[in-house]
Design an enzyme around this catalytic site. Structure first.
Site, PDB file in Angstrom:
ATOM      1  N   HIS A 295     110.709 134.295  46.864  1.00 41.36           N
ATOM      2  CA  HIS A 295     109.962 134.834  47.999  1.00 41.36           C
ATOM      3  C   HIS A 295     110.496 134.339  49.340  1.00 41.36           C
ATOM      4  CE1 HIS A 295     107.123 136.807  45.438  1.00 41.36           C
ATOM      5  NE2 HIS A 295     106.767 135.686  44.844  1.00 41.36           N
TER       6      HIS A 295
ATOM      7  N   ARG B 254     114.337 127.785  43.134  1.00 42.57           N
ATOM      8  CA  ARG B 254     113.543 128.801  42.413  1.00 42.57           C
ATOM      9  C   ARG B 254     114.328 130.104  42.466  1.00 42.57           C
ATOM     10  NH1 ARG B 254     107.350 130.890  43.204  1.00 42.57           N
ATOM     11  NH2 ARG B 254     108.029 131.528  45.281  1.00 42.57           N
TER      12      ARG B 254
ATOM     13  N   GLU C 102     102.160 131.495  35.332  1.00 40.14           N
ATOM     14  CA  GLU C 102     101.403 132.170  36.392  1.00 40.14           C
ATOM     15  C   GLU C 102     100.906 133.547  35.953  1.00 40.14           C
ATOM     16  OE1 GLU C 102     103.916 132.410  39.906  1.00 40.14           O
ATOM     17  OE2 GLU C 102     105.680 132.943  38.758  1.00 40.14           O
TER      18      GLU C 102
HETATM   19  C1  3PY Z   1     102.304 131.464  43.244  1.00 39.78           C
HETATM   20  O1  3PY Z   1     101.332 130.891  43.738  1.00 39.78           O
HETATM   21  O2  3PY Z   1     102.212 132.447  42.511  1.00 39.78           O
HETATM   22  C2  3PY Z   1     103.635 130.969  43.522  1.00 39.78           C
HETATM   23  O3  3PY Z   1     104.570 131.419  42.907  1.00 39.78           O
HETATM   24  C3  3PY Z   1     103.790 129.929  44.582  1.00 39.78           C
HETATM   25  O4  3PY Z   1     105.065 129.908  45.102  1.00 39.78           O
HETATM   26 MG    MG Z   2     104.235 133.218  41.888  1.00 39.59          MG
END
Ligand code: 3PY
Ligand code: MG
Length: 273
Positions: free
Chosen positions: A49, A74, A157
């Protein structure tokens, strides 16, 4: 007098020392050097990002090398495609490890580890152009130490990752996980948040931390600021990120602007008109 602390992240983890990891989203070697000089235990260059491409990564790694701060990258992968070639390239450029986003399955976790380890432990290709002299030494050539020094992280995530959490975390060679609270919240049907308050997400975060740490993995999490980092360290996380450099810069600008504009009286002209 402060006691010198190890900069090697595995050693810090072994000693139970926290790792405060700065996050670099701006494509600047000088900016990376300044962040390193601020004293973070590690830094992460964000190709997912952040406004950062491979051509930016190299001078950023050079900037952090001057200070000696371990620096991860990353990579920009997503979903079922892992950027294996980008991982190998940033490692050749001298990254100390990688964080791959969206480690949603054991197959993805295996790919991450494979990209980080030379055979027979993985499939990393030989040719560490900069890493060989930036991270190697006359005593221990880089290729010899890389399989034990390079750090392989994947981000947990999503609901998919939660569904397969044990199998993902059992992947041999994985060093740690990073929780992305924003994507995790979205995936669990909640609004994106760096500090989620929904009980489902709060519980998921704690489950991920405990599952990772029960296997000796480094448990990391992205946070919105320093106070949130302190709270996460108190909760038991090993590695925390107090948001990114963009947030720090914007906050610094705002503070200066607000201070400068705090006097509301009109400026009187010295010539009287
Ligand atoms: C998230 O919070 O999804 C992230 O990848 C933080 O960089
Ligand atoms: Mg993320």
């Amino acid at each position: 007098m402060s006691i010198p602390q190890p900069t090697d992240l595995r050693e810090r983890h072994r000693l139970g020392l926290p790792i405060v990891n700065g996050w670099l989203s701006m494509p600047s070697g000088f900016g990376a050097e300044l962040a390193a000089r601020a004293g973070y235990d590690s830094l992460t260059i964000d190709m997912q990002h952040g406004m950062v491409d491979f051509c930016d990564v190299l001078p950023m790694l050079q900037g952090t090398s001057i200070v000696g701060t371990p620096t991860l990258v990353r990579v920009p992968s997503a979903f079922d495609h892992v950027c294996v070639e980008v991982m190998m390239k940033v490692l050749d450029a001298g990254a100390h490890g990688v964080i791959a986003p969206q480690m949603d399955s054991p197959a993805i976790a295996r790919q991450i580890v494979d990209a980080c380890r030379y055979p027979p432990l993985g499939q990393r290709s030989s040719g560490a152009t900069r890493a060989s002299f930036a991270l190697g030494s006359t005593q221990t050539p880089y290729a010899k130490s890389a399989n034990t020094s390079v750090l392989a992280f994947g981000m947990i995530e999503s609901q998919a990752a939660l569904d397969d959490l044990d199998a993902i975390l059992d992947t041999p060679g994985l060093d740690g996980i990073y929780i992305g609270p924003n994507d995790l919240s979205l995936s669990l049907g909640e609004p994106a948040a760096s500090e989620p308050t929904s009980q489902r997400v709060v519980d998921a975060i704690e489950r991920i931390r405990l599952s990772a740490q029960s296997r000796g993995l480094i448990a990391g999490i992205f946070c919105s600021n320093g106070e949130a980092c302190a709270m996460r360290l108190k909760q038991g996380f090993n590695m925390v990120t107090p948001a990114h450099d963009v947030a720090a810069l914007m906050q610094g600008h705002s503070q200066r602007l607000n201070a400068a504009r705090s006097v509301s009286a009109p400026i009187s002209s010295s010539k009287g008109y």
